[in-house]
Design a protein around this motif. Structure first.
Motif, PDB file in Angstrom:
ATOM      1  N   HIS A 170      14.670  54.204  60.948  1.00  0.00           N
ATOM      2  CA  HIS A 170      15.372  55.299  61.613  1.00  0.00           C
ATOM      3  C   HIS A 170      15.311  56.564  60.758  1.00  0.00           C
ATOM      4  O   HIS A 170      15.491  56.496  59.540  1.00  0.00           O
ATOM      5  CB  HIS A 170      16.846  54.946  61.821  1.00  0.00           C
ATOM      6  N   ASP A 171      15.132  57.722  61.417  1.00  0.00           N
ATOM      7  CA  ASP A 171      15.197  58.972  60.654  1.00  0.00           C
ATOM      8  C   ASP A 171      16.540  59.684  60.831  1.00  0.00           C
ATOM      9  O   ASP A 171      16.723  60.786  60.334  1.00  0.00           O
ATOM     10  CB  ASP A 171      14.026  59.896  60.952  1.00  0.00           C
ATOM     11  N   THR A 172      17.480  59.056  61.563  1.00  0.00           N
ATOM     12  CA  THR A 172      18.873  59.496  61.598  1.00  0.00           C
ATOM     13  C   THR A 172      19.751  58.284  61.339  1.00  0.00           C
ATOM     14  O   THR A 172      19.337  57.141  61.593  1.00  0.00           O
ATOM     15  CB  THR A 172      19.239  60.129  62.951  1.00  0.00           C
ATOM     16  N   ASP A 173      20.932  58.495  60.825  1.00  0.00           N
ATOM     17  CA  ASP A 173      21.826  57.410  60.453  1.00  0.00           C
ATOM     18  C   ASP A 173      22.149  56.539  61.673  1.00  0.00           C
ATOM     19  O   ASP A 173      22.715  57.032  62.656  1.00  0.00           O
ATOM     20  CB  ASP A 173      23.116  57.995  59.865  1.00  0.00           C
ATOM     21  N   TRP A 226      16.508  55.213  57.130  1.00  0.00           N
ATOM     22  CA  TRP A 226      17.344  54.019  57.127  1.00  0.00           C
ATOM     23  C   TRP A 226      16.537  52.878  57.749  1.00  0.00           C
ATOM     24  O   TRP A 226      15.672  53.109  58.589  1.00  0.00           O
ATOM     25  CB  TRP A 226      18.591  54.234  57.966  1.00  0.00           C
ATOM     26  N   ARG A 245       6.695  61.166  60.309  1.00  0.00           N
ATOM     27  CA  ARG A 245       7.024  62.321  61.145  1.00  0.00           C
ATOM     28  C   ARG A 245       5.827  63.282  61.204  1.00  0.00           C
ATOM     29  O   ARG A 245       5.474  63.780  62.275  1.00  0.00           O
ATOM     30  CB  ARG A 245       8.257  63.039  60.598  1.00  0.00           C
ATOM     31  N   THR A 279      12.654  56.537  66.051  1.00  0.00           N
ATOM     32  CA  THR A 279      13.014  55.203  65.571  1.00  0.00           C
ATOM     33  C   THR A 279      11.783  54.321  65.752  1.00  0.00           C
ATOM     34  O   THR A 279      11.256  54.211  66.869  1.00  0.00           O
ATOM     35  CB  THR A 279      14.195  54.610  66.350  1.00  0.00           C
ATOM     36  N   GLN A 330       8.001  65.684  56.078  1.00  0.00           N
ATOM     37  CA  GLN A 330       8.592  66.673  56.979  1.00  0.00           C
ATOM     38  C   GLN A 330       7.761  67.942  56.949  1.00  0.00           C
ATOM     39  O   GLN A 330       7.729  68.663  55.949  1.00  0.00           O
ATOM     40  CB  GLN A 330      10.031  66.974  56.547  1.00  0.00           C
ATOM     41  N   ARG A 339      13.259  63.243  67.307  1.00  0.00           N
ATOM     42  CA  ARG A 339      13.721  62.229  66.366  1.00  0.00           C
ATOM     43  C   ARG A 339      13.050  60.906  66.711  1.00  0.00           C
ATOM     44  O   ARG A 339      12.739  60.633  67.862  1.00  0.00           O
ATOM     45  CB  ARG A 339      15.246  62.084  66.421  1.00  0.00           C
ATOM     46  N   CYS A 371      24.396  54.532  62.074  1.00  0.00           N
ATOM     47  CA  CYS A 371      25.828  54.177  62.025  1.00  0.00           C
ATOM     48  C   CYS A 371      26.063  52.822  61.362  1.00  0.00           C
ATOM     49  O   CYS A 371      26.893  52.018  61.804  1.00  0.00           O
ATOM     50  CB  CYS A 371      26.440  54.189  63.425  1.00  0.00           C
ATOM     51  N   ARG A 387      12.654  63.727  53.777  1.00  0.00           N
ATOM     52  CA  ARG A 387      13.669  63.365  54.766  1.00  0.00           C
ATOM     53  C   ARG A 387      14.133  61.942  54.478  1.00  0.00           C
ATOM     54  O   ARG A 387      13.370  61.113  53.953  1.00  0.00           O
ATOM     55  CB  ARG A 387      13.129  63.488  56.194  1.00  0.00           C
TER      56      ARG A 387
END
Length: 245
Positions: free
Chosen positions: A185-188, A217, A33, A61, A202, A59, A190, A214
């Motif tokens: 990935h820096d956000t879940d 995933w 990031r 990926t 970060q 964000r 799912c 941070r």
């Protein structure tokens, strides 16, 4: 309103700095990031100390097209000079001749390639895209000695993460059929699983240069042999065909 971009990062060498001491400068195995924020800030012409709040909303990926291999670069500095020209110490003096030579090693990713989906506010994505087309300062991949081997911006996309499954893979087929490709990935995403790890990359938006952690995933996705576009001219041809569809 949200927007999205697709980037491609490939070069003979890249280096995405991880926490290091002076003597050893390490690299993360994929773009960070902080490194991507720096790349965008460079293209936008933002000086050090500028407010990075808008870029912090983006964000990422990362698709690992080729992980590359680690390369060590051995450095020395300060040796062979008279005392009055040796490296300056923290106290403002000069290092003695027998301690004049400072040694360090810097690590790079050689022959790596990554494709990055960027999502965030539409206005920020548009500004970054325009800056990458006409950068104020030349972008680089982690360090100034690492210019990209191809234009960084692939293009805009409504759903750039979905496009990562369509965009040609910058890799030769291995003759074994489908290949499992790593997505970071820096956000879940799912998956129902906790983060695989945490990285300290970060950036603060202003002021202090202290980095925060941070979560990350990872997921694996199969790519068939015909999705492997190869390298060199073959990949450029496949990428050009993709951008015209």
């Amino acid at each position: 309103m949200s927007g999205g971009l697709l980037l491609h990062l490939s070069a003979p060498m890249q280096s995405w700095g991880s926490p290091s001491q002076f003597g050893t400068r390490l690299t993360y195995p994929h773009p960070t990031r902080s490194g991507l924020t720096g790349l965008f800030a460079c293209a936008l012409g933002l000086a050090r100390g500028s407010d990075l709040g808008e870029l912090a909303a983006l964000r990422y990926t990362v698709r690992v097209d080729r992980p590359g291999r680690l390369l060590r670069d051995y450095h020395t500095v300060g040796g062979g000079y008279p005392r009055e020209r040796t490296v300056v110490t923290a106290a403002g003096g000069r290092r003695p001749l027998k301690e004049a030579t400072l040694q360090s090693e810097r690590w790079y990713l050689a022959d790596a390639a990554f494709t990055v989906a960027v999502t965030g506010p539409a206005a920020t994505a548009t500004a970054v895209a325009e800056a990458l087309r006409r950068p104020v300062w030349h972008p680089y991949l982690g360090r100034r000695s690492c210019p990209p081997a191809a234009p960084v911006l692939v293009g805009a996309a409504d759903d750039p993460v979905a496009e990562l499954h369509r965009l040609p893979l910058h890799r030769e087929p291995d003759g074994k059929g489908a290949t499992e490709v790593v997505f970071v990935h820096d956000t879940d995403p799912c998956t129902g699983r906790p983060p695989l790890t945490q990285v300290r990359d970060q950036l603060p938006t202003t002021g202090s240069r202290r980095f925060a952690h941070r979560p990350l995933w990872e997921t694996l996705h199969p790519f068939t042999a015909d999705q492997h576009a190869g390298t060199g001219t073959a990949w450029i041809t496949a990428l050009t065909a993709y951008t015209r569809t």
